[in-house]
Design an enzyme around this catalytic site. Structure first.
Site, PDB file in Angstrom:
ATOM      1  N   GLY A  36     -56.288 -25.363 -51.420  1.00  0.00           N
ATOM      2  CA  GLY A  36     -55.481 -26.289 -50.619  1.00  0.00           C
ATOM      3  C   GLY A  36     -56.277 -27.531 -50.278  1.00  0.00           C
ATOM      4  N   ILE A  89     -55.760 -29.747 -43.762  1.00  0.00           N
ATOM      5  CA  ILE A  89     -57.007 -29.101 -43.310  1.00  0.00           C
ATOM      6  C   ILE A  89     -58.131 -29.435 -44.293  1.00  0.00           C
ATOM      7  CG2 ILE A  89     -58.157 -26.889 -42.846  1.00  0.00           C
ATOM      8  CD1 ILE A  89     -55.462 -25.820 -41.871  1.00  0.00           C
ATOM      9  N   ASN A  95     -46.125 -16.984 -48.642  1.00  0.00           N
ATOM     10  CA  ASN A  95     -47.566 -17.104 -48.903  1.00  0.00           C
ATOM     11  C   ASN A  95     -48.227 -15.854 -49.466  1.00  0.00           C
ATOM     12  OD1 ASN A  95     -47.552 -19.770 -48.131  1.00  0.00           O
ATOM     13  ND2 ASN A  95     -48.177 -19.359 -46.021  1.00  0.00           N
ATOM     14  N   ASP A 137     -58.465 -19.738 -32.112  1.00  0.00           N
ATOM     15  CA  ASP A 137     -57.980 -19.128 -30.866  1.00  0.00           C
ATOM     16  C   ASP A 137     -59.129 -18.970 -29.876  1.00  0.00           C
ATOM     17  OD1 ASP A 137     -55.396 -18.653 -32.186  1.00  0.00           O
ATOM     18  OD2 ASP A 137     -56.580 -17.289 -33.397  1.00  0.00           O
ATOM     19  N   ARG A 172     -59.948 -22.380 -28.526  1.00  0.00           N
ATOM     20  CA  ARG A 172     -58.905 -22.809 -27.587  1.00  0.00           C
ATOM     21  C   ARG A 172     -59.069 -22.097 -26.242  1.00  0.00           C
ATOM     22  NH1 ARG A 172     -54.083 -22.252 -32.114  1.00  0.00           N
ATOM     23  NH2 ARG A 172     -54.148 -24.422 -32.823  1.00  0.00           N
ATOM     24  N   HIS A 205     -53.797 -13.458 -35.386  1.00  0.00           N
ATOM     25  CA  HIS A 205     -53.676 -14.906 -35.135  1.00  0.00           C
ATOM     26  C   HIS A 205     -52.178 -15.225 -35.027  1.00  0.00           C
ATOM     27  CE1 HIS A 205     -54.174 -19.176 -35.247  1.00  0.00           C
ATOM     28  NE2 HIS A 205     -53.504 -19.281 -36.369  1.00  0.00           N
TER      29      HIS A 205
HETATM   30  N1  LIG Z   1     -55.746 -19.492 -39.120  1.00  0.00           N
HETATM   31  C1  LIG Z   1     -55.581 -20.587 -38.407  1.00  0.00           C
HETATM   32  O1  LIG Z   1     -56.067 -20.673 -37.271  1.00  0.00           O
HETATM   33  C2  LIG Z   1     -54.798 -21.758 -38.923  1.00  0.00           C
HETATM   34  C3  LIG Z   1     -54.115 -21.680 -40.120  1.00  0.00           C
HETATM   35  N2  LIG Z   1     -53.392 -22.739 -40.594  1.00  0.00           N
HETATM   36  C4  LIG Z   1     -52.711 -22.556 -41.888  1.00  0.00           C
HETATM   37  O2  LIG Z   1     -53.465 -23.194 -42.926  1.00  0.00           O
HETATM   38  C5  LIG Z   1     -52.614 -23.431 -44.028  1.00  0.00           C
HETATM   39  C6  LIG Z   1     -52.834 -24.847 -44.569  1.00  0.00           C
HETATM   40  O3  LIG Z   1     -52.453 -25.794 -43.611  1.00  0.00           O
HETATM   41  P1  LIG Z   1     -52.428 -27.362 -43.937  1.00  0.00           P
HETATM   42  O4  LIG Z   1     -53.684 -27.788 -44.602  1.00  0.00           O
HETATM   43  O5  LIG Z   1     -52.012 -28.023 -42.692  1.00  0.00           O
HETATM   44  O6  LIG Z   1     -51.218 -27.421 -44.983  1.00  0.00           O
HETATM   45  P2  LIG Z   1     -50.878 -28.584 -46.032  1.00  0.00           P
HETATM   46  O7  LIG Z   1     -49.484 -28.349 -46.500  1.00  0.00           O
HETATM   47  O8  LIG Z   1     -51.270 -29.913 -45.516  1.00  0.00           O
HETATM   48  O9  LIG Z   1     -51.888 -28.241 -47.217  1.00  0.00           O
HETATM   49  C7  LIG Z   1     -51.808 -27.063 -47.923  1.00  0.00           C
HETATM   50  C8  LIG Z   1     -52.269 -27.382 -49.324  1.00  0.00           C
HETATM   51  O10 LIG Z   1     -52.360 -26.145 -50.022  1.00  0.00           O
HETATM   52  C9  LIG Z   1     -51.928 -26.373 -51.339  1.00  0.00           C
HETATM   53  N3  LIG Z   1     -51.553 -25.078 -51.916  1.00  0.00           N
HETATM   54  C10 LIG Z   1     -50.401 -24.404 -51.769  1.00  0.00           C
HETATM   55  N4  LIG Z   1     -50.434 -23.284 -52.492  1.00  0.00           N
HETATM   56  C11 LIG Z   1     -51.639 -23.232 -53.097  1.00  0.00           C
HETATM   57  C12 LIG Z   1     -52.246 -22.337 -53.982  1.00  0.00           C
HETATM   58  N5  LIG Z   1     -51.623 -21.242 -54.409  1.00  0.00           N
HETATM   59  N6  LIG Z   1     -53.493 -22.605 -54.404  1.00  0.00           N
HETATM   60  C13 LIG Z   1     -54.139 -23.713 -54.013  1.00  0.00           C
HETATM   61  N7  LIG Z   1     -53.594 -24.643 -53.174  1.00  0.00           N
HETATM   62  C14 LIG Z   1     -52.367 -24.376 -52.725  1.00  0.00           C
HETATM   63  C15 LIG Z   1     -50.772 -27.352 -51.204  1.00  0.00           C
HETATM   64  O11 LIG Z   1     -50.525 -28.046 -52.420  1.00  0.00           O
HETATM   65  C16 LIG Z   1     -51.299 -28.274 -50.105  1.00  0.00           C
HETATM   66  O12 LIG Z   1     -52.006 -29.385 -50.624  1.00  0.00           O
HETATM   67  C17 LIG Z   1     -51.191 -23.171 -43.525  1.00  0.00           C
HETATM   68  O13 LIG Z   1     -50.787 -21.872 -43.953  1.00  0.00           O
HETATM   69  C18 LIG Z   1     -51.356 -23.215 -42.019  1.00  0.00           C
HETATM   70  O14 LIG Z   1     -50.348 -22.490 -41.367  1.00  0.00           O
HETATM   71  C19 LIG Z   1     -53.336 -23.908 -39.914  1.00  0.00           C
HETATM   72  C20 LIG Z   1     -54.006 -24.053 -38.725  1.00  0.00           C
HETATM   73  C21 LIG Z   1     -54.771 -22.979 -38.134  1.00  0.00           C
HETATM   74  O1  LIG Z   2     -49.611 -22.781 -35.471  1.00  0.00           O
HETATM   75  C1  LIG Z   2     -49.652 -22.959 -36.695  1.00  0.00           C
HETATM   76  O2  LIG Z   2     -48.724 -22.754 -37.488  1.00  0.00           O
HETATM   77  C2  LIG Z   2     -50.971 -23.414 -37.247  1.00  0.00           C
HETATM   78  C3  LIG Z   2     -51.941 -22.497 -36.664  1.00  0.00           C
HETATM   79  O3  LIG Z   2     -52.105 -21.374 -37.115  1.00  0.00           O
HETATM   80  C4  LIG Z   2     -52.533 -22.864 -35.367  1.00  0.00           C
HETATM   81  O4  LIG Z   2     -52.551 -24.041 -35.002  1.00  0.00           O
HETATM   82  O5  LIG Z   2     -53.003 -21.944 -34.697  1.00  0.00           O
END
Ligand SMILES: NC(=O)C1=CN([C@@H]2O[C@H](COP(=O)(O)OP(=O)(O)OC[C@H]3O[C@@H](n4cnc5c(N)ncnc54)[C@H](O)[C@@H]3O)[C@@H](O)[C@H]2O)C=CC1
Ligand SMILES: O=C([O-])CC(=O)C(=O)O
Length: 328
Positions: free
Chosen positions: A12, A17, A108, A162, A165, A190
């Site tokens: 990604g 991110i 996902n 988390d 935060r 999470h």
């Molecule tokens: N665990 C945590 O605390 C957090 C998790 N997240 C999660 O992180 C993930 C990414 O978030 P963002 O970067 O904001 O999303 P985004 O949509 O900006 O970027 C995701 C990227 O992943 C790519 N992608 C999709 N499927 C893929 C694959 N099979 N292989 C490689 N690349 C792939 C997409 O083309 C896109 O460029 C989301 O699932 C989000 O919910 C976000 C914030 C906190």
């Molecule tokens: O809330 C969401 O979907 C993204 C995330 O995991 C977070 O910010 O903790």
């Protein structure tokens, strides 16, 4: 003598991110200011995503980071994960307003089956895997189960956002510096069911539980604020958290690789049965890290309120796991 470069795969990589993460990895904030890295970046085989990735790589080149020993762009996980020492699995669909993270499971889950298999086939046998893509715990579980030849303990999920935060909320509540807060943890998933637990936490050596001394604030303000912070950010920004998520990923991997100097940090890791969590469930636990390994902090007392909260978040995780059984 300079160190041998290590390989860091990031999926990604052209997403939000990714954009907040790659430059910090390349500048040495994750693995140390003396550790050269080769970035192995994965994006979907789509022209727009691959072009965006090219642009990110141009910017990485333009930073002239002395520690950046190479950058590769890939659309096939078998190439992106080849011999990788670290894998940050970020690529996945993020949620929008009104969705829960578990709503992303169907969208996902398949990504993490395929990527687990690819890691199993080609990654370093010591690869350290951090799953960021949501729902992070269950995606880490899927990847771990899809990689039977790699040690299960090498698959982790991101609970550090988390944790950070919770630390920030507690610093504000106690009027102390966030850097002085120790022995905090977040148990479980999470998701809004996570249990941020400050019963053992201290600030400048003083008990935070005693300083706060307000169980109503804990149950009715603190826990919902931390648990729903992701949704609050989506409501405010129209996009899910990115810079703070990237920062937490750096914290998680840095502490795992370089050690936490005896401090507690929170990682989502497969249980070995600690605290009655069934073996294999990827659960947020307090850990300490040293020598490239994490160790769950054991022997903490779990009172009735905490047990109830732990049971709720565990039940949610087990429900998610049941929902992906057919993929494993
Ligand atoms: N665990 C945590 O605390 C957090 C998790 N997240 C999660 O992180 C993930 C990414 O978030 P963002 O970067 O904001 O999303 P985004 O949509 O900006 O970027 C995701 C990227 O992943 C790519 N992608 C999709 N499927 C893929 C694959 N099979 N292989 C490689 N690349 C792939 C997409 O083309 C896109 O460029 C989301 O699932 C989000 O919910 C976000 C914030 C906190
Ligand atoms: O809330 C969401 O979907 C993204 C995330 O995991 C977070 O910010 O903790």
């Amino acid at each position: 003598m300079s160190k041998t470069p290590v390989r860091v795969a990031v999926t990604g990589a052209a997403g939000q991110i990714g954009y907040a993460l790659l430059f910090r990895i390349a500048s040495g904030e994750m693995l140390g200011k003396d550790q050269p890295v080769i970035l192995q970046l994965l994006e979907i085989p789509d022209e727009k995503a691959q072009n965006a990735l090219k642009g990110v790589i141009m910017e990485l080149e333009d930073c002239a980071f002395p520690l950046l020993a190479g950058v590769e762009a890939h659309s096939d996980p078998l190439q992106a994960f080849k011999d990788t020492d670290y894998a940050l699995l970020v690529g996945a669909r993020p949620r929008g307003p009104g969705m829960e993270r578990a709503d992303l499971l169907a969208a996902n889950a398949q990504i993490f089956t395929a990527q687990g298999k690819a890691l199993n086939a080609v990654a370093s046998r010591n690869v350290k895997v951090l799953v960021v893509g949501n729902p992070a715990n269950t995606n880490a579980y899927i990847a771990m189960k899809s990689a039977p030849d790699l040690p299960a303990k090498n698959f982790t999920a991101m609970l550090r956002l988390d944790h950070n935060r919770a630390a920030s909320q507690l610093a504000a509540k106690t009027g102390t510096a966030v850097g002085d807060i120790k022995k905090l943890t977040v148990w479980g998933n999470h998701s809004p069911t996570m249990y941020a637990d400050y019963r053992f936490a201290t600030t400048n050596g003083k008990s935070i539980k005693d300083l706060v001394n307000d169980q109503v604030w804990n149950a009715d303000t603190f826990l919902p604020t931390v648990g729903k912070r992701g949704a609050a950010i989506i409501a405010a920004r129209g996009l899910s958290s990115a810079a703070s998520a990237a920062n937490a990923a750096i914290d998680h991997m840095r502490d795992w690789a370089l050690g936490s100097n005896g401090e507690w940090v929170t990682m989502g890791v497969p249980s070995n049965g600690e605290y009655g969590i069934p073996a294999g469930v990827v659960f947020g636990f307090p850990v300490t890290t040293a020598g490239g390994e994490y160790k769950i902090v054991e022997g903490l007392e779990i009172d009735a309120f905490s047990q109830e909260r732990i049971n709720i978040t565990l039940a949610e995780l087990q429900g998610e796991q049941d929902g992906v059984k057919h993929l494993l």
